[in-house]
Scaffold this motif. Structure first.
Motif, PDB file in Angstrom:
ATOM      1  N   ALA A  26      46.254  21.462  65.384  1.00 60.72           N
ATOM      2  CA  ALA A  26      45.137  21.725  64.468  1.00 60.72           C
ATOM      3  C   ALA A  26      44.030  22.537  65.139  1.00 60.72           C
ATOM      4  CB  ALA A  26      44.573  20.409  63.944  1.00 60.72           C
ATOM      5  N   ARG A  27      43.995  22.526  66.454  1.00 64.57           N
ATOM      6  CA  ARG A  27      42.956  23.238  67.192  1.00 64.57           C
ATOM      7  C   ARG A  27      43.345  24.664  67.569  1.00 64.57           C
ATOM      8  NH1 ARG A  27      42.245  18.086  67.653  1.00 64.57           N
ATOM      9  NH2 ARG A  27      40.272  17.103  68.158  1.00 64.57           N
ATOM     10  N   HIS A  28      44.551  25.069  67.183  1.00 65.17           N
ATOM     11  CA  HIS A  28      45.049  26.396  67.549  1.00 65.17           C
ATOM     12  C   HIS A  28      45.538  27.123  66.307  1.00 65.17           C
ATOM     13  CE1 HIS A  28      44.900  25.576  71.851  1.00 65.17           C
ATOM     14  NE2 HIS A  28      45.345  24.387  71.558  1.00 65.17           N
ATOM     15  N   ASP A  29      45.024  28.298  66.097  1.00 71.73           N
ATOM     16  CA  ASP A  29      45.494  29.153  65.010  1.00 71.73           C
ATOM     17  C   ASP A  29      46.523  30.113  65.596  1.00 71.73           C
ATOM     18  OD1 ASP A  29      45.721  30.300  62.513  1.00 71.73           O
ATOM     19  OD2 ASP A  29      44.094  31.732  62.884  1.00 71.73           O
ATOM     20  N   SER A  30      47.674  29.548  65.949  1.00 68.35           N
ATOM     21  CA  SER A  30      48.699  30.313  66.641  1.00 68.35           C
ATOM     22  C   SER A  30      50.065  29.805  66.208  1.00 68.35           C
ATOM     23  CB  SER A  30      48.525  30.117  68.156  1.00 68.35           C
ATOM     24  OG  SER A  30      49.659  30.563  68.850  1.00 68.35           O
ATOM     25  N   PRO A  31      51.043  30.698  66.121  1.00 65.55           N
ATOM     26  CA  PRO A  31      52.394  30.230  65.807  1.00 65.55           C
ATOM     27  C   PRO A  31      53.070  29.529  66.998  1.00 65.55           C
ATOM     28  CG  PRO A  31      52.404  32.598  66.140  1.00 65.55           C
ATOM     29  CD  PRO A  31      50.968  32.156  66.182  1.00 65.55           C
ATOM     30  N   PHE A  32      52.481  29.663  68.177  1.00 65.61           N
ATOM     31  CA  PHE A  32      53.057  29.005  69.364  1.00 65.61           C
ATOM     32  C   PHE A  32      52.947  27.491  69.202  1.00 65.61           C
ATOM     33  CE2 PHE A  32      53.299  27.460  73.714  1.00 65.61           C
ATOM     34  CZ  PHE A  32      54.317  28.223  74.232  1.00 65.61           C
ATOM     35  N   PRO A  33      54.000  26.754  69.491  1.00 64.65           N
ATOM     36  CA  PRO A  33      53.997  25.299  69.308  1.00 64.65           C
ATOM     37  C   PRO A  33      53.253  24.552  70.427  1.00 64.65           C
ATOM     38  CG  PRO A  33      56.138  26.004  70.097  1.00 64.65           C
ATOM     39  CD  PRO A  33      55.322  27.256  69.873  1.00 64.65           C
ATOM     40  N   TRP A  34      51.945  24.706  70.456  1.00 64.36           N
ATOM     41  CA  TRP A  34      51.130  24.110  71.520  1.00 64.36           C
ATOM     42  C   TRP A  34      51.246  22.587  71.559  1.00 64.36           C
ATOM     43  CZ3 TRP A  34      49.785  26.757  75.456  1.00 64.36           C
ATOM     44  CH2 TRP A  34      49.508  28.111  75.336  1.00 64.36           C
ATOM     45  N   GLY A  35      51.331  21.949  70.407  1.00 62.82           N
ATOM     46  CA  GLY A  35      51.416  20.486  70.377  1.00 62.82           C
ATOM     47  C   GLY A  35      52.635  19.975  71.127  1.00 62.82           C
ATOM     48  N   THR A  36      53.788  20.512  70.804  1.00 60.59           N
ATOM     49  CA  THR A  36      55.030  20.103  71.473  1.00 60.59           C
ATOM     50  C   THR A  36      54.982  20.452  72.954  1.00 60.59           C
ATOM     51  OG1 THR A  36      56.264  20.396  69.422  1.00 60.59           O
ATOM     52  CG2 THR A  36      57.544  20.351  71.461  1.00 60.59           C
ATOM     53  N   PHE A  37      54.449  21.621  73.269  1.00 67.97           N
ATOM     54  CA  PHE A  37      54.338  22.047  74.662  1.00 67.97           C
ATOM     55  C   PHE A  37      53.506  21.048  75.466  1.00 67.97           C
ATOM     56  CE2 PHE A  37      52.167  24.397  78.060  1.00 67.97           C
ATOM     57  CZ  PHE A  37      53.256  24.927  78.742  1.00 67.97           C
ATOM     58  N   VAL A  38      52.325  20.706  74.962  1.00 70.10           N
ATOM     59  CA  VAL A  38      51.436  19.767  75.657  1.00 70.10           C
ATOM     60  C   VAL A  38      52.102  18.405  75.808  1.00 70.10           C
ATOM     61  CG1 VAL A  38      49.263  18.476  75.419  1.00 70.10           C
ATOM     62  CG2 VAL A  38      49.297  20.940  75.057  1.00 70.10           C
ATOM     63  N   ILE A  39      52.702  17.920  74.738  1.00 69.10           N
ATOM     64  CA  ILE A  39      53.365  16.609  74.780  1.00 69.10           C
ATOM     65  C   ILE A  39      54.465  16.593  75.831  1.00 69.10           C
ATOM     66  CG2 ILE A  39      54.939  15.119  73.463  1.00 69.10           C
ATOM     67  CD1 ILE A  39      53.202  15.985  70.978  1.00 69.10           C
ATOM     68  N   ASN A  40      55.294  17.632  75.858  1.00 62.10           N
ATOM     69  CA  ASN A  40      56.399  17.651  76.812  1.00 62.10           C
ATOM     70  C   ASN A  40      55.924  17.775  78.258  1.00 62.10           C
ATOM     71  OD1 ASN A  40      58.345  17.226  74.872  1.00 62.10           O
ATOM     72  ND2 ASN A  40      58.807  19.385  74.609  1.00 62.10           N
ATOM     73  N   VAL A  41      54.857  18.512  78.485  1.00 59.57           N
ATOM     74  CA  VAL A  41      54.316  18.616  79.847  1.00 59.57           C
ATOM     75  C   VAL A  41      53.707  17.283  80.284  1.00 59.57           C
ATOM     76  CG1 VAL A  41      52.546  19.729  81.275  1.00 59.57           C
ATOM     77  CG2 VAL A  41      53.989  21.115  79.763  1.00 59.57           C
ATOM     78  N   VAL A  42      52.931  16.662  79.417  1.00 55.72           N
ATOM     79  CA  VAL A  42      52.337  15.355  79.746  1.00 55.72           C
ATOM     80  C   VAL A  42      53.435  14.315  79.968  1.00 55.72           C
ATOM     81  CG1 VAL A  42      50.938  13.456  78.824  1.00 55.72           C
ATOM     82  CG2 VAL A  42      50.125  15.809  78.634  1.00 55.72           C
ATOM     83  N   GLY A  43      54.457  14.336  79.114  1.00 58.99           N
ATOM     84  CA  GLY A  43      55.576  13.410  79.292  1.00 58.99           C
ATOM     85  C   GLY A  43      56.327  13.653  80.586  1.00 58.99           C
ATOM     86  N   SER A  44      56.473  14.917  80.970  1.00 55.87           N
ATOM     87  CA  SER A  44      57.134  15.249  82.239  1.00 55.87           C
ATOM     88  C   SER A  44      56.319  14.743  83.426  1.00 55.87           C
ATOM     89  CB  SER A  44      57.335  16.766  82.346  1.00 55.87           C
ATOM     90  OG  SER A  44      58.232  17.220  81.374  1.00 55.87           O
ATOM     91  N   LEU A  45      55.020  14.918  83.350  1.00 57.23           N
ATOM     92  CA  LEU A  45      54.148  14.396  84.401  1.00 57.23           C
ATOM     93  C   LEU A  45      54.260  12.876  84.483  1.00 57.23           C
ATOM     94  CD1 LEU A  45      51.908  14.955  86.530  1.00 57.23           C
ATOM     95  CD2 LEU A  45      50.259  14.669  84.672  1.00 57.23           C
ATOM     96  N   ALA A  46      54.250  12.218  83.332  1.00 57.09           N
ATOM     97  CA  ALA A  46      54.334  10.753  83.304  1.00 57.09           C
ATOM     98  C   ALA A  46      55.658  10.245  83.861  1.00 57.09           C
ATOM     99  CB  ALA A  46      54.124  10.249  81.872  1.00 57.09           C
ATOM    100  N   ILE A  47      56.772  10.857  83.459  1.00 59.12           N
ATOM    101  CA  ILE A  47      58.070  10.386  83.954  1.00 59.12           C
ATOM    102  C   ILE A  47      58.206  10.678  85.447  1.00 59.12           C
ATOM    103  CG2 ILE A  47      59.491  12.419  83.441  1.00 59.12           C
ATOM    104  CD1 ILE A  47      60.587   8.842  82.719  1.00 59.12           C
ATOM    105  N   GLY A  48      57.621  11.768  85.914  1.00 55.70           N
ATOM    106  CA  GLY A  48      57.622  12.048  87.351  1.00 55.70           C
ATOM    107  C   GLY A  48      56.846  10.995  88.118  1.00 55.70           C
TER     108      GLY A  48
END
Length: 124
Positions: A26-48
């Protein structure tokens, strides 16, 4: 009993993924999937971090089932990443699709490595 921990973690991770994705996107007026990107990076950091803590003996198999398999498994989403990348390509945004793949892989791997390294240093 371990399966129940996975279910509980997943019950928190799935809605957390949805709500986080909506809030970020909602904070990005972009077709890039920022939500999924952020979630996957945070999840990767957490699992690491969890893996590093487990290798140092700071967390056990039950915590890994609850937070690693359950929470992180439901929070992160390879299928949504794949679908969103395909949609970008189908809509003629091949450059953004390629950027999504490259950034997700490189930043995600970097995040899991960082989390593992930090946790091992802190809990060793």
């Amino acid at each position: 009993m371990t399966w129940l921990l996975v279910v509980l973690g997943g019950a928190v991770g799935a809605p957390l993924r949805y709500l986080t994705d909506r809030a970020v996107q909602a904070r990005h007026d972009s077709p890039f999937p920022w939500g999924t990107f952020v979630i996957n990076v945070v999840g990767s950091l957490a699992i690491g971090m969890l893996a590093g803590m487990a290798s140092a003996g700071a967390v056990g198999p039950r915590t890994m089932a609850l937070l690693g398999t359950g929470l992180c498994g439901a929070l992160t989403t390879y299928s949504t990443f794949s679908y969103e990348t395909l949609r970008l390509a189908e809509r003629g945004r091949g450059g953004l699709a390629a950027a999504n793949v490259a950034a997700s892989l490189s930043v995600g791997l970097g995040a899991v490595f960082l989390g593992l390294t930090v946790a091992r240093a802190v809990f060793a």
